[in-house]
Scaffold this motif. Structure first.
Motif, PDB file in Angstrom:
ATOM      1  N   GLU A  66       0.698  -1.272  -0.012  1.00 57.49           N
ATOM      2  CA  GLU A  66      -0.133  -0.062  -0.084  1.00 57.49           C
ATOM      3  C   GLU A  66       0.688   1.308   0.005  1.00 57.49           C
ATOM      4  N   LYS A  67       2.121   1.205   0.568  1.00 57.27           N
ATOM      5  CA  LYS A  67       2.876   2.321   0.377  1.00 57.27           C
ATOM      6  C   LYS A  67       3.745   2.792  -0.851  1.00 57.27           C
ATOM      7  N   ARG A  68       3.401   1.749  -1.924  1.00 57.10           N
ATOM      8  CA  ARG A  68       3.830   2.025  -3.174  1.00 57.10           C
ATOM      9  C   ARG A  68       3.563   3.305  -3.965  1.00 57.10           C
ATOM     10  N   ALA A  69       4.293   4.027  -4.172  1.00 49.71           N
ATOM     11  CA  ALA A  69       3.985   5.564  -4.670  1.00 49.71           C
ATOM     12  C   ALA A  69       3.642   5.098  -6.314  1.00 49.71           C
ATOM     13  N   ASP A  70       4.190   4.070  -7.059  1.00 49.19           N
ATOM     14  CA  ASP A  70       3.766   4.153  -8.396  1.00 49.19           C
ATOM     15  C   ASP A  70       2.388   3.331  -8.591  1.00 49.19           C
ATOM     16  N   LYS A  71       1.566   2.643  -7.394  1.00 49.96           N
ATOM     17  CA  LYS A  71       0.283   2.136  -7.461  1.00 49.96           C
ATOM     18  C   LYS A  71       0.308   1.268  -8.725  1.00 49.96           C
ATOM     19  N   ALA A  72       1.256   0.240  -8.714  1.00 53.31           N
ATOM     20  CA  ALA A  72       1.448  -0.904  -9.844  1.00 53.31           C
ATOM     21  C   ALA A  72       0.298  -1.546  -9.737  1.00 53.31           C
ATOM     22  N   VAL A  73      -0.040  -1.954  -8.498  1.00 51.90           N
ATOM     23  CA  VAL A  73      -0.980  -3.064  -8.101  1.00 51.90           C
ATOM     24  C   VAL A  73      -2.557  -2.538  -8.038  1.00 51.90           C
ATOM     25  N   ASP A  74      -3.202  -3.010  -8.736  1.00 49.76           N
ATOM     26  CA  ASP A  74      -4.650  -2.372  -8.845  1.00 49.76           C
ATOM     27  C   ASP A  74      -5.694  -3.552  -7.745  1.00 49.76           C
ATOM     28  N   TYR A  75      -5.335  -4.531  -7.699  1.00 47.15           N
ATOM     29  CA  TYR A  75      -5.976  -5.353  -6.667  1.00 47.15           C
ATOM     30  C   TYR A  75      -4.840  -6.153  -5.874  1.00 47.15           C
ATOM     31  N   GLY A  76      -4.867  -5.776  -4.443  1.00 42.21           N
ATOM     32  CA  GLY A  76      -3.946  -6.420  -3.431  1.00 42.21           C
ATOM     33  C   GLY A  76      -4.925  -7.264  -2.692  1.00 42.21           C
ATOM     34  N   TYR A  77      -4.908  -8.374  -2.653  1.00 45.90           N
ATOM     35  CA  TYR A  77      -5.725  -9.363  -1.851  1.00 45.90           C
ATOM     36  C   TYR A  77      -4.690  -9.781  -0.559  1.00 45.90           C
ATOM     37  N   THR A  78      -5.650  -9.559   0.704  1.00 47.07           N
ATOM     38  CA  THR A  78      -4.844 -10.073   1.956  1.00 47.07           C
ATOM     39  C   THR A  78      -5.380 -11.546   2.066  1.00 47.07           C
ATOM     40  N   VAL A  79      -4.329 -12.379   2.479  1.00 52.70           N
ATOM     41  CA  VAL A  79      -4.978 -13.524   2.865  1.00 52.70           C
ATOM     42  C   VAL A  79      -5.195 -14.029   4.314  1.00 52.70           C
ATOM     43  N   ASN A  80      -4.850 -13.132   5.307  1.00 45.93           N
ATOM     44  CA  ASN A  80      -4.967 -13.437   6.635  1.00 45.93           C
ATOM     45  C   ASN A  80      -5.524 -12.210   7.638  1.00 45.93           C
ATOM     46  N   ASP A  81      -6.222 -11.522   6.733  1.00 48.31           N
ATOM     47  CA  ASP A  81      -7.136 -10.416   7.475  1.00 48.31           C
ATOM     48  C   ASP A  81      -8.202  -9.990   6.611  1.00 48.31           C
ATOM     49  N   THR A  82      -9.205 -10.329   7.330  1.00 48.04           N
ATOM     50  CA  THR A  82     -10.704 -10.219   6.533  1.00 48.04           C
ATOM     51  C   THR A  82     -11.211  -8.932   6.765  1.00 48.04           C
ATOM     52  N   ASN A  83     -10.800  -7.846   7.704  1.00 47.54           N
ATOM     53  CA  ASN A  83     -10.994  -6.710   7.756  1.00 47.54           C
ATOM     54  C   ASN A  83     -10.345  -5.932   6.588  1.00 47.54           C
ATOM     55  N   THR A  84      -9.576  -6.281   5.837  1.00 49.51           N
ATOM     56  CA  THR A  84      -9.143  -5.377   4.734  1.00 49.51           C
ATOM     57  C   THR A  84     -10.147  -5.596   3.568  1.00 49.51           C
ATOM     58  N   PRO A  85     -10.392  -4.397   2.687  1.00 50.77           N
ATOM     59  CA  PRO A  85     -11.304  -4.392   1.739  1.00 50.77           C
ATOM     60  C   PRO A  85     -11.267  -5.744   0.683  1.00 50.77           C
ATOM     61  N   LEU A  86      -9.970  -6.069   0.370  1.00 51.68           N
ATOM     62  CA  LEU A  86      -9.825  -7.068  -0.547  1.00 51.68           C
ATOM     63  C   LEU A  86      -9.044  -8.146   0.214  1.00 51.68           C
ATOM     64  N   HIS A  87      -9.940  -9.397   0.505  1.00 51.36           N
ATOM     65  CA  HIS A  87      -9.378 -10.417   1.098  1.00 51.36           C
ATOM     66  C   HIS A  87      -9.950 -11.587   0.684  1.00 51.36           C
ATOM     67  N   THR A  88      -9.183 -12.697   1.134  1.00 50.86           N
ATOM     68  CA  THR A  88      -9.813 -14.088   0.710  1.00 50.86           C
ATOM     69  C   THR A  88     -10.735 -14.608   1.928  1.00 50.86           C
ATOM     70  N   VAL A  89     -11.570 -15.522   1.620  1.00 49.80           N
ATOM     71  CA  VAL A  89     -12.332 -16.081   2.761  1.00 49.80           C
ATOM     72  C   VAL A  89     -11.831 -16.937   3.776  1.00 49.80           C
ATOM     73  N   ARG A  90     -10.432 -17.442   3.624  1.00 50.94           N
ATOM     74  CA  ARG A  90      -9.690 -17.889   4.422  1.00 50.94           C
ATOM     75  C   ARG A  90      -8.141 -17.905   3.813  1.00 50.94           C
ATOM     76  N   ASN A  91      -7.361 -18.320   4.551  1.00 52.36           N
ATOM     77  CA  ASN A  91      -5.778 -18.237   4.118  1.00 52.36           C
ATOM     78  C   ASN A  91      -5.424 -19.668   3.805  1.00 52.36           C
ATOM     79  N   LYS A  92      -5.772 -20.190   2.504  1.00 51.18           N
ATOM     80  CA  LYS A  92      -5.615 -21.325   1.642  1.00 51.18           C
ATOM     81  C   LYS A  92      -5.340 -21.419   0.232  1.00 51.18           C
TER      82      LYS A  92
END
Length: 177
Positions: A21-47
């Motif tokens: 998220e700190k990247r100034a160039d914003k190269a990634v449009d969709y960053g999914y977090t695998v171990n935190d369901t409180n983030t906007p984009l996340h998987t249902v579980r870390n699997k």
């Protein structure tokens, strides 16, 4: 990679996500977090390592929002040795995206982002190895369901391997094919 040409999807743990998220160039449009369901984009579980992040993006965007070119990458921006499987300058996936030839991805449909022919996973699954290696729990199960997946007229191969390391680009047409 031009924004109009495609999207990048990555997978990260919550600590890697903060770096992303700190990247100034914003190269990634969709960053999914695998171990935190409180983030906007996340998987249902870390699997399934990154595969669930990639699949979640496809399912969430399949009908109306798939980009023409999609790069599925890891969140590494740490260089060697952590990102040893990223071939771009500095072992940095931002650089991988900058040099991605989207026209080539469109022509081929699928392009592995791992270009180094020396390091890979040429014999990752030893289908008849007993007992399987500790980190290959899937081998016995895969052998037993092989014909269900591939058809009755196939033989379980001795070895399954692919180019390493689950970072690739794909066209929208190929995803939907």
């Amino acid at each position: 990679m031009h924004k109009a040409a495609g999207k990048a999807v990555d997978t990260a743990s919550s600590t890697e996500k903060k770096t992303l998220e700190k990247r100034a160039d914003k190269a990634v449009d969709y960053g999914y977090t695998v171990n935190d369901t409180n983030t906007p984009l996340h998987t249902v579980r870390n699997k399934g390592r990154q595969s669930l992040s990639y699949l979640t993006y496809i399912v969430d965007n399949y009908d109306h929002n798939l980009a023409d070119t999609i790069a599925f990458i890891h969140s590494h921006k740490h260089g060697f040795p952590r990102a040893w499987h990223t071939d771009a300058a500095g072992y940095n996936n931002v650089n991988s995206l900058r040099i991605l030839q989207t026209a080539y991805v469109q022509k081929q449909g699928y392009v592995n982002l791992r270009c180094n022919p020396e390091i890979g996973c040429p014999d990752e699954l030893q289908m008849h190895q007993r007992p399987p290696e500790a980190h290959h729990e899937a081998e016995p199960a895969l052998s037993s369901v092989w014909t269900l997946i591939m058809g009755d007229n196939t033989t379980v191969p001795d070895v399954i391997g692919v180019a390493c390391c689950a970072q690739f680009a794909e066209s929208k047409w190929q995803v939907r094919n």
